[in-house]
Design a protein around this motif. Structure first.
Motif, PDB file in Angstrom:
ATOM      1  N   ARG A   1       7.186  16.562 -10.886  1.00 19.33           N
ATOM      2  CA  ARG A   1       6.611  16.555 -12.229  1.00 19.33           C
ATOM      3  C   ARG A   1       7.281  15.574 -13.189  1.00 19.33           C
ATOM      4  NH1 ARG A   1       6.506  23.154 -13.091  1.00 19.33           N
ATOM      5  NH2 ARG A   1       5.115  23.651 -11.351  1.00 19.33           N
ATOM      6  N   GLU A   2       8.512  15.244 -12.946  1.00 19.38           N
ATOM      7  CA  GLU A   2       9.264  14.421 -13.878  1.00 19.38           C
ATOM      8  C   GLU A   2       9.645  13.090 -13.229  1.00 19.38           C
ATOM      9  OE1 GLU A   2      12.544  16.403 -15.739  1.00 19.38           O
ATOM     10  OE2 GLU A   2      11.523  18.353 -15.754  1.00 19.38           O
ATOM     11  N   PRO A   3       9.852  12.048 -14.038  1.00 20.15           N
ATOM     12  CA  PRO A   3      10.321  10.781 -13.465  1.00 20.15           C
ATOM     13  C   PRO A   3      11.639  10.976 -12.728  1.00 20.15           C
ATOM     14  CG  PRO A   3       9.683  10.521 -15.771  1.00 20.15           C
ATOM     15  CD  PRO A   3       9.683  11.985 -15.498  1.00 20.15           C
ATOM     16  N   LEU A   4      11.782  10.297 -11.611  1.00 17.35           N
ATOM     17  CA  LEU A   4      12.994  10.436 -10.816  1.00 17.35           C
ATOM     18  C   LEU A   4      14.237  10.119 -11.643  1.00 17.35           C
ATOM     19  CD1 LEU A   4      14.236  11.030  -8.057  1.00 17.35           C
ATOM     20  CD2 LEU A   4      13.820   8.643  -7.424  1.00 17.35           C
ATOM     21  N   SER A   5      14.125   9.141 -12.529  1.00 21.11           N
ATOM     22  CA  SER A   5      15.271   8.749 -13.349  1.00 21.11           C
ATOM     23  C   SER A   5      15.760   9.884 -14.248  1.00 21.11           C
ATOM     24  CB  SER A   5      14.911   7.538 -14.207  1.00 21.11           C
ATOM     25  OG  SER A   5      13.796   7.826 -15.042  1.00 21.11           O
ATOM     26  N   ALA A   6      14.863  10.818 -14.585  1.00 19.91           N
ATOM     27  CA  ALA A   6      15.224  11.905 -15.493  1.00 19.91           C
ATOM     28  C   ALA A   6      16.055  12.984 -14.806  1.00 19.91           C
ATOM     29  CB  ALA A   6      13.964  12.532 -16.090  1.00 19.91           C
ATOM     30  N   ILE A   7      15.943  13.088 -13.472  1.00 22.16           N
ATOM     31  CA  ILE A   7      16.651  14.166 -12.772  1.00 22.16           C
ATOM     32  C   ILE A   7      17.668  13.651 -11.751  1.00 22.16           C
ATOM     33  CG2 ILE A   7      14.707  15.755 -13.027  1.00 22.16           C
ATOM     34  CD1 ILE A   7      14.083  15.231 -10.031  1.00 22.16           C
ATOM     35  N   TRP A   8      17.713  12.336 -11.545  1.00 21.97           N
ATOM     36  CA  TRP A   8      18.515  11.778 -10.468  1.00 21.97           C
ATOM     37  C   TRP A   8      19.999  12.138 -10.593  1.00 21.97           C
ATOM     38  CZ3 TRP A   8      17.613  10.458  -5.788  1.00 21.97           C
ATOM     39  CH2 TRP A   8      18.480   9.631  -5.075  1.00 21.97           C
ATOM     40  N   ASP A   9      20.573  11.966 -11.770  1.00 19.56           N
ATOM     41  CA  ASP A   9      21.997  12.260 -11.951  1.00 19.56           C
ATOM     42  C   ASP A   9      22.297  13.736 -11.703  1.00 19.56           C
ATOM     43  OD1 ASP A   9      22.514   9.625 -12.525  1.00 19.56           O
ATOM     44  OD2 ASP A   9      22.598   9.906 -14.703  1.00 19.56           O
ATOM     45  N   ASP A  10      21.441  14.627 -12.221  1.00 16.04           N
ATOM     46  CA  ASP A  10      21.640  16.059 -12.005  1.00 16.04           C
ATOM     47  C   ASP A  10      21.499  16.416 -10.531  1.00 16.04           C
ATOM     48  OD1 ASP A  10      22.070  16.464 -14.662  1.00 16.04           O
ATOM     49  OD2 ASP A  10      20.103  17.325 -15.091  1.00 16.04           O
ATOM     50  N   LEU A  11      20.580  15.760  -9.856  1.00 15.36           N
ATOM     51  CA  LEU A  11      20.364  16.012  -8.433  1.00 15.36           C
ATOM     52  C   LEU A  11      21.600  15.642  -7.628  1.00 15.36           C
ATOM     53  CD1 LEU A  11      18.396  16.876  -6.235  1.00 15.36           C
ATOM     54  CD2 LEU A  11      17.389  14.589  -6.305  1.00 15.36           C
ATOM     55  N   LEU A  12      22.152  14.451  -7.878  1.00 19.24           N
ATOM     56  CA  LEU A  12      23.352  14.017  -7.165  1.00 19.24           C
ATOM     57  C   LEU A  12      24.554  14.895  -7.512  1.00 19.24           C
ATOM     58  CD1 LEU A  12      23.082  10.128  -7.459  1.00 19.24           C
ATOM     59  CD2 LEU A  12      22.446  11.574  -5.518  1.00 19.24           C
ATOM     60  N   GLU A  13      24.666  15.288  -8.772  1.00 14.26           N
ATOM     61  CA  GLU A  13      25.794  16.114  -9.199  1.00 14.26           C
ATOM     62  C   GLU A  13      25.745  17.494  -8.548  1.00 14.26           C
ATOM     63  OE1 GLU A  13      27.704  18.083 -13.265  1.00 14.26           O
ATOM     64  OE2 GLU A  13      26.024  16.692 -13.413  1.00 14.26           O
ATOM     65  N   THR A  14      24.566  18.094  -8.496  1.00 17.85           N
ATOM     66  CA  THR A  14      24.440  19.423  -7.895  1.00 17.85           C
ATOM     67  C   THR A  14      24.687  19.365  -6.394  1.00 17.85           C
ATOM     68  OG1 THR A  14      22.789  19.972  -9.589  1.00 17.85           O
ATOM     69  CG2 THR A  14      22.952  21.445  -7.711  1.00 17.85           C
ATOM     70  N   GLN A  15      24.210  18.310  -5.750  1.00 15.19           N
ATOM     71  CA  GLN A  15      24.490  18.134  -4.325  1.00 15.19           C
ATOM     72  C   GLN A  15      25.993  18.028  -4.085  1.00 15.19           C
ATOM     73  OE1 GLN A  15      23.908  14.282  -2.618  1.00 15.19           O
ATOM     74  NE2 GLN A  15      22.988  15.097  -0.743  1.00 15.19           N
ATOM     75  N   GLU A  16      26.671  17.256  -4.922  1.00 16.36           N
ATOM     76  CA  GLU A  16      28.123  17.103  -4.799  1.00 16.36           C
ATOM     77  C   GLU A  16      28.837  18.439  -4.986  1.00 16.36           C
ATOM     78  OE1 GLU A  16      32.051  15.901  -4.611  1.00 16.36           O
ATOM     79  OE2 GLU A  16      30.210  14.947  -3.862  1.00 16.36           O
ATOM     80  N   GLN A  17      28.373  19.251  -5.911  1.00 15.58           N
ATOM     81  CA  GLN A  17      28.979  20.562  -6.141  1.00 15.58           C
ATOM     82  C   GLN A  17      28.851  21.452  -4.911  1.00 15.58           C
ATOM     83  OE1 GLN A  17      26.749  21.538  -9.624  1.00 15.58           O
ATOM     84  NE2 GLN A  17      28.202  20.579 -11.039  1.00 15.58           N
ATOM     85  N   VAL A  18      27.680  21.435  -4.286  1.00 11.74           N
ATOM     86  CA  VAL A  18      27.474  22.234  -3.072  1.00 11.74           C
ATOM     87  C   VAL A  18      28.362  21.731  -1.946  1.00 11.74           C
ATOM     88  CG1 VAL A  18      25.813  22.830  -1.267  1.00 11.74           C
ATOM     89  CG2 VAL A  18      25.134  22.961  -3.679  1.00 11.74           C
ATOM     90  N   PHE A  19      28.418  20.422  -1.747  1.00 15.02           N
ATOM     91  CA  PHE A  19      29.267  19.861  -0.697  1.00 15.02           C
ATOM     92  C   PHE A  19      30.735  20.196  -0.935  1.00 15.02           C
ATOM     93  CE2 PHE A  19      26.195  16.156   0.485  1.00 15.02           C
ATOM     94  CZ  PHE A  19      25.390  17.072   1.135  1.00 15.02           C
ATOM     95  N   ARG A  20      31.163  20.160  -2.201  1.00 18.80           N
ATOM     96  CA  ARG A  20      32.544  20.455  -2.527  1.00 18.80           C
ATOM     97  C   ARG A  20      32.900  21.901  -2.145  1.00 18.80           C
ATOM     98  NH1 ARG A  20      32.860  19.998  -8.226  1.00 18.80           N
ATOM     99  NH2 ARG A  20      32.256  17.837  -7.899  1.00 18.80           N
ATOM    100  N   LEU A  21      31.971  22.812  -2.397  1.00 19.63           N
ATOM    101  CA  LEU A  21      32.201  24.212  -2.032  1.00 19.63           C
ATOM    102  C   LEU A  21      32.227  24.387  -0.513  1.00 19.63           C
ATOM    103  CD1 LEU A  21      29.929  26.057  -4.632  1.00 19.63           C
ATOM    104  CD2 LEU A  21      32.430  25.876  -4.643  1.00 19.63           C
ATOM    105  N   LEU A  22      31.341  23.699   0.187  1.00 17.67           N
ATOM    106  CA  LEU A  22      31.306  23.797   1.647  1.00 17.67           C
ATOM    107  C   LEU A  22      32.587  23.246   2.278  1.00 17.67           C
ATOM    108  CD1 LEU A  22      27.598  22.799   2.378  1.00 17.67           C
ATOM    109  CD2 LEU A  22      28.673  24.999   2.914  1.00 17.67           C
ATOM    110  N   GLU A  23      33.134  22.210   1.662  1.00 18.08           N
ATOM    111  CA  GLU A  23      34.335  21.578   2.206  1.00 18.08           C
ATOM    112  C   GLU A  23      35.621  22.239   1.735  1.00 18.08           C
ATOM    113  OE1 GLU A  23      32.484  17.021   2.374  1.00 18.08           O
ATOM    114  OE2 GLU A  23      33.784  17.640   0.713  1.00 18.08           O
ATOM    115  N   GLY A  24      35.518  23.093   0.708  1.00 19.40           N
ATOM    116  CA  GLY A  24      36.735  23.603   0.065  1.00 19.40           C
ATOM    117  C   GLY A  24      37.394  24.775   0.756  1.00 19.40           C
TER     118      GLY A  24
END
Length: 225
Positions: free
Chosen positions: A39-62
């Motif tokens: 529904r939204e331009p990719l540019s509007a959610i891209w940073d949040d998408l990458l940040e949330t992915q990083e948060q999940v990976f950090r928990l999996l690796e921690g």
């Protein structure tokens, strides 16, 4: 800024173990991003998408994750990586898209989630199709369709649509006809699963199924302008 800082605080607050609040926060973010992607331009959610992915990976690796939480986090990792991979493909960076799809597939396998595993094969097929590799697109779609054969959600229908479209580009009219008939019959027996309920790109609406079916006909040369 204040909301982001609050998220960082919550994600780091459970120093020894990941708490319920952290998982609930990630649930909210995943659901928001899945709903926003179409529904939204990719540019509007891209940073949040990458940040949330990083948060999940950090928990999996921690090493702070309870065994009961591991599957849930891997599902989130698969979903977010799927969206990132789709983003790279939408930006016409197929190599990075395929790499990220393999990350999504690894998370899906660790979660032992057949539907997500099938979805990643579907995305590989999509990437190959738009990279002018119809044989690869057909291979990945067929592989995913096998994985989804016993599932009741709509992911199996998407794989069949991808397979028919790739077959059409390859000039295999018999396969197109057979697959489209199978997909039409299977639509009548669909029972929405957890991925359909997630929504966004993770459900395959009847209108989209019709689009794929008509597109395959056009690619065979049987459609008008």
């Amino acid at each position: 800024m204040a909301v982001r800082r609050a998220k960082e605080f919550l994600l780091g607050a459970d120093r020894e173990r990941v708490g319920t609040d952290t998982l609930d926060l990630l649930d909210d973010e995943v659901q928001r991003l899945v709903a926003a992607y179409p529904r939204e331009p990719l540019s509007a959610i891209w940073d949040d998408l990458l940040e949330t992915q990083e948060q999940v990976f950090r928990l999996l690796e921690g090493g702070r994750v309870r065994p009961s939480q591991l599957r849930d986090l891997n599902v989130k990792g698969a979903v977010l990586s799927f969206l990132v991979a789709k983003g790279f493909n939408d930006m016409e960076v197929p190599h990075q898209a395929m790499t990220m799809t393999r990350v999504a597939a690894a998370c899906a396998r660790d979660a032992e989630h057949p539907g997500l595993i099938a979805f990643t094969d579907g995305l590989k097929s999509l990437i190959a199709y738009w990279s002018d590799k119809p044989a690869d697109a057909y291979h990945y779609a067929s592989k995913g369709a096998e994985t989804a054969a016993g599932l009741q959600g709509t992911v199996g229908l998407w794989l069949l649509g991808l397979r028919a479209r790739a077959a059409a580009v390859l000039g295999d009219e018999e396969t197109v006809r057979t697959v489209n008939r199978h997909a039409a019959s299977r639509r009548e027996r669909v029972v929405h699963d957890d991925l359909d309920k997630l929504g966004g790109l993770f459900t395959y609406a009847p209108e989209k199924q019709l689009y794929y079916s008509v597109e395959a006909e056009v690619l065979l040369g049987h459609g008008d302008a």
